[in-house]
Structures are given as structure tokens and as C-alpha cells.
Scaffold this motif. Structure first.
Motif, short mmCIF file in Angstrom:
data_model
loop_
_atom_site.label_atom_id
_atom_site.label_comp_id
_atom_site.label_asym_id
_atom_site.label_seq_id
_atom_site.Cartn_x
_atom_site.Cartn_y
_atom_site.Cartn_z
N ASN A 196 1.72 2.43 -5.07
CA ASN A 196 1.45 3.12 -3.75
C ASN A 196 0.29 2.49 -3.24
O ASN A 196 -0.77 2.63 -3.46
CB ASN A 196 1.48 4.60 -3.87
CG ASN A 196 1.40 5.35 -2.76
OD1 ASN A 196 1.91 5.03 -1.69
ND2 ASN A 196 0.48 6.25 -2.91
N CYS A 222 0.02 -1.97 6.77
CA CYS A 222 1.32 -1.17 6.45
C CYS A 222 2.45 -2.20 6.38
O CYS A 222 3.14 -2.38 5.49
CB CYS A 222 1.50 -0.25 7.44
SG CYS A 222 2.98 0.83 7.18
N GLU A 223 2.60 -3.02 7.56
CA GLU A 223 3.55 -3.99 7.42
C GLU A 223 3.42 -4.73 6.38
O GLU A 223 4.63 -5.23 5.75
CB GLU A 223 3.43 -4.83 8.87
CG GLU A 223 4.44 -5.94 8.91
CD GLU A 223 4.31 -6.67 10.31
OE1 GLU A 223 5.16 -7.91 10.30
OE2 GLU A 223 3.58 -6.23 11.11
N SER A 282 4.18 -3.13 3.05
CA SER A 282 5.52 -3.19 2.58
C SER A 282 6.41 -4.16 2.17
O SER A 282 7.13 -4.16 1.35
CB SER A 282 6.06 -2.46 3.81
OG SER A 282 7.65 -2.23 3.73
N LYS A 283 6.10 -5.52 2.61
CA LYS A 283 6.66 -6.77 2.22
C LYS A 283 6.31 -7.03 0.95
O LYS A 283 6.84 -7.77 0.49
CB LYS A 283 6.20 -7.71 3.66
CG LYS A 283 6.94 -7.53 4.86
CD LYS A 283 6.48 -8.76 5.62
CE LYS A 283 7.39 -8.79 6.79
NZ LYS A 283 7.23 -7.81 7.84
N ASN A 286 6.07 -5.16 -1.28
CA ASN A 286 6.71 -4.21 -2.31
C ASN A 286 6.04 -2.67 -2.76
O ASN A 286 5.97 -2.34 -3.67
CB ASN A 286 7.14 -4.85 -3.48
CG ASN A 286 8.48 -4.06 -4.12
OD1 ASN A 286 9.07 -3.40 -3.75
ND2 ASN A 286 8.46 -3.87 -5.61
N SER A 300 4.75 0.97 -1.94
CA SER A 300 5.18 2.06 -1.16
C SER A 300 4.13 2.62 -0.37
O SER A 300 3.06 2.97 -0.98
CB SER A 300 5.74 3.40 -2.02
OG SER A 300 6.00 4.66 -1.40
N VAL A 301 4.32 2.64 0.85
CA VAL A 301 3.10 2.65 1.86
C VAL A 301 3.25 4.16 2.28
O VAL A 301 4.17 4.58 2.83
CB VAL A 301 3.03 1.72 2.92
CG1 VAL A 301 2.00 1.65 3.84
CG2 VAL A 301 3.14 0.22 2.34
N ASP A 320 7.17 0.84 8.86
CA ASP A 320 7.58 0.24 7.54
C ASP A 320 6.98 1.27 6.35
O ASP A 320 7.01 0.84 5.16
CB ASP A 320 6.79 -0.96 7.49
CG ASP A 320 7.38 -2.18 8.13
OD1 ASP A 320 8.55 -2.38 8.12
OD2 ASP A 320 6.74 -2.56 9.13
N ALA A 321 6.27 2.32 6.90
CA ALA A 321 5.78 3.29 6.11
C ALA A 321 6.79 4.28 5.16
O ALA A 321 7.82 4.58 5.86
CB ALA A 321 4.79 4.14 6.82
N ASP A 322 6.39 4.48 4.01
CA ASP A 322 7.44 5.43 3.31
C ASP A 322 7.08 6.68 3.68
O ASP A 322 7.89 7.82 3.69
CB ASP A 322 7.32 5.20 1.74
CG ASP A 322 7.89 3.92 1.27
OD1 ASP A 322 9.10 3.58 1.02
OD2 ASP A 322 7.04 2.67 1.31
#
Length: 366
Positions: free
Chosen positions: A91, A105-106, A109-110, A112, A114-115, A132-134
Motif C-alpha cells: 500500500n 499516484c499514477e 498504481s502502475k 501494482n 494499492s494507492v 488511479d487511486a484505490d
């Protein structure tokens, strides 16, 4: 609840697990199903559980749990045991939603992660700004920690807009569990924060673990470059046993697995499908041990073991297994002209386990 449901639950709770797959070599191409056993770190400490594992199996389970790498035990010509570890998704917690947070964030996320992004201003903390954020949390930095979970797979990046908020965040995480923490700011600003927290009684040893100045020294100037320098340092803490030394000999190769595949298998859908798992590799291959994919009877797939014609052959084998039941061990050869024909820079082989799966219930006990 099937074994993958239990795995997914444990991963979401921040726990490591190992799944044992027991294969009867004499019936590799028969209709017999593989046996799956689910094991947590707590199980290994429980004599009632671990005492029922034979010493060789217990050893590979402990190795898998410690190293994060698949372990394969050929107990005899009749039995093969695969110990497959699953570690929680890391995370990336970004405290501050300013200009650096967007590429963080971008790119995170790429990679892997969890942002989660936190800011106290709605204009800076909303899903439209961070698609892209969770999770995006609009809350004061004083109160946001009531809504955040910390575990050994949490990577904290403090990029708030000022000294006051840096202090609030660093004070809050000082008593938490995390794998990495870094704080942006000038040396003067950082020194002021540290001196204040030390005066409050916060441990110097804890504060010494915080990376300030944050990121790798690559001469970064733009927000995107700064984000890359920060994430480069985060990756070193994720992948290297001693990130401060940067030694490749201390590299941590956690087993590859596709979280989407585990999540799909955890849903308990009563449809016929096959699970394909890379259980070992030799040489240069596109995916390492632990890579998984699901194959459905109509040829649809989720996940990948590397693509190309070789994957196509495995998909056909999987469709056969769906019809016939049972399981099969296959070797995917990517050496020499085979790799060249597929346009891959590879030169190795993968041992692949293909299993039929119809949401049967699996025993947790050995």
C-alpha cells in the motif's frame, strides 16, 4: 468458502499465507483432483496444525513464507508438493494531494501498489484528480489516521503543503508499523520538524528510519521526475533486503501473482474453468514462478503467463483439462528458435501446472 476466498481475506487483512498443492505424480493426467491446503503464519505456530505436516513439507512451507518464493518438493516419484506463498499487496500512502502526488499516484498504481491519497482540501482530494487511486480521503491530517490501516507492507510518502502538516503526519506514523517512510522538504524544514518531535519525546531511532531528503538522488526537477526518484527509493525498500546498500545479492524476489486472478477465484462462482500456474522457471522467461491465469471453456482468460504461441498452447491444454477434469504438468519451452519465432528475448523454460477448478471446497488441514 474455498481456499482462494480464505487467501484473499488474509491478504486484505495484511497477512502472508502459503497454499500447498499436493500432486500425485502417478495420476498427473488422470481425473484425480489436486489437494490444496491453506496455511497462515499463525497455523505454523500452532502445534496442532504444523505437527501434522511431515518435516520436509513443513520446511518448504516455512521457506516459502520467509522468502516469498515458490518451493517445490519432490517427495518421491509418486508425489509432488508445491508451496505457493501469497504476500499482501503493498500500500502506497500519499499524505498530501499536491502537484507531486498526481504522478506518484499514477506511477505507483502502475507498479501494482494499492494507492491511498489523503488531503484536507476537497479540490485536492477527489477521485477525479486521482483516478488511479484505490482510495481518496478528504480529511484533516489530524483525524485521517483513524481511517488508515498500517502493516509491514505500508509505504508512506509525506508530501504535504507545509511544515505544520508534515509534523502532524510524522508524529502520527511514528508509532505505526510500516516498511518505508519518506518526507519531502528542505533540510532546514526537515530539521525543524525532527527537532520538535524529539523534544516531544518521539524516539530518535524511529525518526532516523524516515528518509529525508526523500527519494534517490537523480537530479529530479519536474513533479514527474521527483515522483520517479521517490518511487525508485520505495522500490528499493520493497525489493532489497538492505536498500541502503543497494546490493543485488540481497534482492527479494517475491512470487509473482495476479491479484485480479485470486480475487476472481475467491468469488465462489460455480462455473468450470482451469487455473494455470507457473511453478518453476529456468533461464530467461517473461513471467516468473507464481504467475497465474484463469482459462474458461470458451477460451477467455484472466491473467497471463507471458503471451505468445507458447501461452496459446497452454490455453488449449487448459480447455482440454476443463473437459476431462484433473490436472497436467506441462513444460513451456522458450529456448532457441522457439523464442525467436515468437519475437521474445527469452531463452528458458517454464514448468506449468494446469488444474481444473469448479469451486470445490478445499481442506485447510494437512
Amino acid at each position: 468458502m474455498n481456499v482462494f476466498s480464505r487467501i484473499f481475506t488474509q491478504l486484505n487483512n495484511g497477512n502472508k499465507v502459503v497454499m500447498l498443492t499436493v500432486i500425485d505424480s502417478a495420476n498427473r493426467e488422470g481425473n484425480k483432483q489436486t489437494e490444496k491446503i491453506f496455511c497462515t503464519e499463525e497455523d505454523l505456530r500452532n502445534p496442532g496444525f504444523s505437527g501434522n505436516l511431515n518435516p520436509e513439507t513443513k520446511q518448504i512451507v516455512m521457506q516459502a513464507m520467509h522468502s516469498g518464493e515458490i518451493q517445490v518438493l519432490t517427495a518421491s516419484e509418486q508425489n509432488l508438493v508445491v508451496a505457493e506463498p501469497f504476500f499482501p499487496q503493498p500500500n502506497l500512502l500519499i499524505l498530501g494531494g499536491g502537484h507531486i502526488a498526481k504522478p506518484l499516484c499514477e506511477f505507483g498504481s502502475k507498479l501494482n501498489f494499492s494507492v491511498t491519497v489523503v488531503d484536507d482540501r476537497l479540490v485536492f482530494a477527489n477521485p477525479q484528480r486521482f483516478p488511479d487511486a484505490d482510495q481518496v480521503i478528504c480529511e484533516s491530517f489530524e483525524k485521517c489516521f483513524e481511517r488508515l490501516n498500517f502493516n509491514p507492507y505500508t509505504y508512506v510518502v509525506i508530501v504535504t503543503r507545509g511544515h505544520r502538516y508534515d509534523t502532524v503526519c510524522l508524529r502520527a506514523i511514528a508509532g505505526k508499523t510500516w516498511a518505508y517512510a519518506g518526507m519531502i522538504g528542505s533540510r532546514r524544514r526537515v530539521r525543524g520538524v525532527m527537532e520538535q518531535l524529539i523534544a516531544e519525546g518521539i524516539s530518535r531511532d524511529v525518526l532516523a528510519k524516515v528518509n529525508t531528503p526523500i527519494g534517490l538522488e537523480i537530479g529530479a526537477v519536474t513533479p514527474e521526475e521527483i515522483a520517479i526518484s521517490i518511487l525508485g527509493q520505495v522500490i528499493s525498500y520493497r525489493r532489497l533486503a538492505k536498500p541502503e546498500l543497494g546490493s543485488e545479492s540481497d534482492k527479494i524476489n517475491w512470487t509473482e501473482f495476479d491479484r485480479d486472478v485470486i480475487q476472481e477465484l475467491s468469488l465462489g462462482k460455480e462455473d468450470n474453468k482451469a487455473i494455470v500456474t507457473v511453478i518453476s522457471t529456468r533461464g530467461s522467461v517473461p513471467r516468473k514462478a507464481g504467475a497465474k491465469m484463469i482459462v474458461w471453456p470458451d477460451g477467455r482468460i484472466l491473467g497471463s503467463i507471458g503471451g505468445g504461441c507458447s501461452e496459446g498452447a497452454v490455453i488449449q491444454t487448459a480447455r482440454d483439462i476443463i473437459r476431462e477434469g484433473g490436472y497436467r504438468l506441462s513444460t513451456v519451452d522458450m529456448t532457441g528458435s522457439i523464442a525467436e519465432d515468437e519475437g521474445m528475448v527469452c531463452g528458458g523454460t517454464m514448468e506449468v501446472l494446469v488444474e481444473s477448478f469448479n469451486n470445490r471446497k478445499d481442506s485447510k488441514r494437512p
